[in-house]
Design a protein around this motif. Structure first.
Motif, mmCIF file in Angstrom:
data_model
loop_
_atom_site.group_PDB
_atom_site.id
_atom_site.type_symbol
_atom_site.label_atom_id
_atom_site.label_comp_id
_atom_site.label_asym_id
_atom_site.label_seq_id
_atom_site.Cartn_x
_atom_site.Cartn_y
_atom_site.Cartn_z
ATOM 1 N N LEU A 95 14.325 12.081 22.640
ATOM 2 C CA LEU A 95 13.432 12.090 21.486
ATOM 3 C C LEU A 95 14.007 11.185 20.404
ATOM 4 O O LEU A 95 15.145 11.383 19.969
ATOM 5 N N ALA A 96 13.232 10.214 19.990
ATOM 6 C CA ALA A 96 13.670 9.309 18.926
ATOM 7 C C ALA A 96 12.459 8.590 18.355
ATOM 8 O O ALA A 96 11.507 8.288 19.082
ATOM 9 N N PHE A 97 12.500 8.354 17.050
ATOM 10 C CA PHE A 97 11.438 7.568 16.429
ATOM 11 C C PHE A 97 12.034 6.746 15.296
ATOM 12 O O PHE A 97 13.080 7.088 14.724
ATOM 13 N N SER A 98 11.345 5.669 14.971
ATOM 14 C CA SER A 98 11.727 4.825 13.838
ATOM 15 C C SER A 98 10.486 4.088 13.368
ATOM 16 O O SER A 98 9.757 3.513 14.186
ATOM 17 N N ALA A 99 10.241 4.125 12.047
ATOM 18 C CA ALA A 99 9.026 3.516 11.514
ATOM 19 C C ALA A 99 9.275 3.005 10.099
ATOM 20 O O ALA A 99 10.140 3.511 9.379
ATOM 21 N N SER A 100 8.502 2.000 9.725
ATOM 22 C CA SER A 100 8.544 1.497 8.348
ATOM 23 C C SER A 100 7.236 1.840 7.654
ATOM 24 O O SER A 100 6.252 2.214 8.291
ATOM 25 N N LEU A 101 7.210 1.686 6.329
ATOM 26 C CA LEU A 101 6.116 2.251 5.541
ATOM 27 C C LEU A 101 4.771 1.573 5.791
ATOM 28 O O LEU A 101 3.769 2.254 6.049
ATOM 29 N N LEU A 102 4.713 0.242 5.702
ATOM 30 C CA LEU A 102 3.430 -0.456 5.821
ATOM 31 C C LEU A 102 3.229 -1.017 7.218
ATOM 32 O O LEU A 102 4.149 -1.582 7.814
ATOM 33 N N ALA A 103 2.005 -0.869 7.721
ATOM 34 C CA ALA A 103 1.683 -1.399 9.041
ATOM 35 C C ALA A 103 1.592 -2.924 8.999
ATOM 36 O O ALA A 103 1.913 -3.599 9.981
ATOM 37 N N SER A 104 1.174 -3.462 7.862
ATOM 38 C CA SER A 104 1.068 -4.913 7.705
ATOM 39 C C SER A 104 1.020 -5.239 6.214
ATOM 40 O O SER A 104 0.823 -4.356 5.362
ATOM 41 N N GLY A 105 1.202 -6.503 5.895
ATOM 42 C CA GLY A 105 1.104 -6.944 4.499
ATOM 43 C C GLY A 105 2.298 -6.511 3.665
ATOM 44 O O GLY A 105 3.374 -6.201 4.189
ATOM 45 N N GLN A 106 2.076 -6.442 2.351
ATOM 46 C CA GLN A 106 3.138 -6.067 1.429
ATOM 47 C C GLN A 106 2.525 -5.368 0.227
ATOM 48 O O GLN A 106 1.326 -5.471 -0.033
ATOM 49 N N GLY A 107 3.353 -4.664 -0.525
ATOM 50 C CA GLY A 107 2.846 -4.024 -1.724
ATOM 51 C C GLY A 107 3.602 -2.759 -2.074
ATOM 52 O O GLY A 107 4.478 -2.299 -1.334
ATOM 53 N N HIS A 108 3.246 -2.217 -3.246
ATOM 54 C CA HIS A 108 3.855 -0.988 -3.737
ATOM 55 C C HIS A 108 3.005 0.231 -3.362
ATOM 56 O O HIS A 108 1.770 0.138 -3.298
ATOM 57 N N THR A 109 3.658 1.310 -3.173
ATOM 58 C CA THR A 109 3.003 2.612 -3.048
ATOM 59 C C THR A 109 3.371 3.408 -4.290
ATOM 60 O O THR A 109 4.545 3.641 -4.548
ATOM 61 N N GLY A 110 2.364 3.793 -5.102
ATOM 62 C CA GLY A 110 2.625 4.494 -6.357
ATOM 63 C C GLY A 110 2.630 3.519 -7.533
ATOM 64 O O GLY A 110 2.439 2.309 -7.352
ATOM 65 N N PRO A 111 2.821 4.024 -8.729
ATOM 66 C CA PRO A 111 3.123 5.453 -9.005
ATOM 67 C C PRO A 111 1.877 6.340 -9.042
ATOM 68 O O PRO A 111 0.782 5.858 -9.318
ATOM 69 N N PHE A 112 2.081 7.627 -8.767
ATOM 70 C CA PHE A 112 1.047 8.643 -8.862
ATOM 71 C C PHE A 112 1.558 9.758 -9.762
ATOM 72 O O PHE A 112 2.769 9.934 -9.946
ATOM 73 N N ASN A 113 0.650 10.528 -10.302
ATOM 74 C CA ASN A 113 1.067 11.607 -11.202
ATOM 75 C C ASN A 113 1.410 12.898 -10.461
ATOM 76 O O ASN A 113 1.593 13.948 -11.078
ATOM 77 N N THR A 114 1.470 12.803 -9.139
ATOM 78 C CA THR A 114 1.852 13.961 -8.314
ATOM 79 C C THR A 114 2.625 13.489 -7.104
ATOM 80 O O THR A 114 2.607 12.293 -6.752
ATOM 81 N N GLU A 115 3.323 14.383 -6.465
ATOM 82 C CA GLU A 115 4.044 14.025 -5.243
ATOM 83 C C GLU A 115 3.057 13.725 -4.111
ATOM 84 O O GLU A 115 1.984 14.352 -4.044
ATOM 85 N N ILE A 116 3.439 12.795 -3.234
ATOM 86 C CA ILE A 116 2.595 12.481 -2.072
ATOM 87 C C ILE A 116 3.469 12.400 -0.819
ATOM 88 O O ILE A 116 4.663 12.099 -0.900
ATOM 89 N N THR A 117 2.854 12.663 0.320
ATOM 90 C CA THR A 117 3.545 12.493 1.603
ATOM 91 C C THR A 117 3.521 11.016 1.978
ATOM 92 O O THR A 117 2.464 10.374 1.963
ATOM 93 N N LEU A 118 4.683 10.470 2.307
ATOM 94 C CA LEU A 118 4.761 9.083 2.740
ATOM 95 C C LEU A 118 4.439 9.002 4.229
ATOM 96 O O LEU A 118 5.036 9.719 5.043
ATOM 97 N N ILE A 119 3.501 8.141 4.565
ATOM 98 C CA ILE A 119 3.107 7.961 5.967
ATOM 99 C C ILE A 119 3.627 6.613 6.430
ATOM 100 O O ILE A 119 3.155 5.565 5.989
ATOM 101 N N PHE A 120 4.606 6.651 7.292
ATOM 102 C CA PHE A 120 5.215 5.430 7.823
ATOM 103 C C PHE A 120 4.391 4.965 9.018
ATOM 104 O O PHE A 120 4.431 5.569 10.090
#
Length: 228
Positions: A95-120
């Protein structure tokens, strides 16, 4: 005087001798014939007994072989089940996994006024399919010790770059960095004992922002160390 003796006395001497000899031979023949019949009957009875005993022996031997065959079949089934269990265990041990945040392109995630789950979403490795790229959740398929690592990247601003690793809704470890300008990165890792069905994911703090591009700066990885 018996009837045979009287008849012999009435006959000539030679005739009486022949007749007596005939009757004597007949009696001798009957005696040996009866004796032979008795012997043969005894031998036949003995053969029947022996055949019956041999038949019973063969029957018992057949039953023993049947029982032995049944035992072999049971043992074969047990061994087959053990092999399948070992195969399954061998599969879940990988069992092993490895992932990065964005599937393609570039950019920022956030800011938001609440916590969010990061989907890699850019999944490089997902052996065992325990990580879900649609939800960002890793679900333990087997009880054991797992190791997780995460790296987050951001640009200097008034918003920090921060995230935390969460197990079943509870914060475990976090990373945080903040500076007014330039690139910044924070990392952390942890080994956790997980039960079957435990869920691990990354959560970004409120008012934070995280950056990623095709160089895959922001990553989340994990693997099974050993089962328990």
């Amino acid at each position: 005087m018996t009837e045979m003796e009287w008849e012999l006395n009435q006959q000539p001497t030679n005739s009486r001798a022949n007749s007596y000899h005939h009757h004597y031979c007949k009696e001798i023949w009957c005696f040996f014939a009866n004796r032979l019949i008795s012997v043969q009957a005894a031998e036949l009875a003995a053969v029947k007994v022996k055949a019956k005993n041999q038949l019973e022996d063969l029957k018992r031997e057949g039953e023993a072989h049947a029982a032995e065959l049944a035992a072999v079949k049971v043992k074969a089934n047990i061994i087959g089940n053990q092999v399948e269990a070992l195969k399954t265990e061998g599969e879940v041990k990988h069992l092993a996994f490895s992932a990065s945040l964005l599937a393609s392109g570039q950019g920022h995630t956030g800011p938001f006024n609440t916590e969010i789950t990061l989907i890699f979403k850019h999944v490089v490795t997902n052996i065992g399919n325990a990580y879900n790229r649609e939800t960002g959740l890793f679900t333990a398929p087997v009880r054991g010790v797992y190791h997780f690592e995460f790296h987050i990247f951001g640009h200097g601003s008034n918003n920090p770059t921060s995230a935390e690793l969460v197990k079943n809704g509870e914060k475990v470890f976090m990373s945080w960095t903040s500076q007014p300008a330039g690139g910044q990165k924070a990392s952390n890792g942890v080994s956790l004992l997980l039960e079957i069905g435990d869920v691990v994911f990354m959560r970004m703090w409120a008012n934070s922002r995280i950056y990623d591009n095709q160089s895959h700066h922001t990553t989340f990885s994990g693997h099974l160390l050993f089962t328990m």
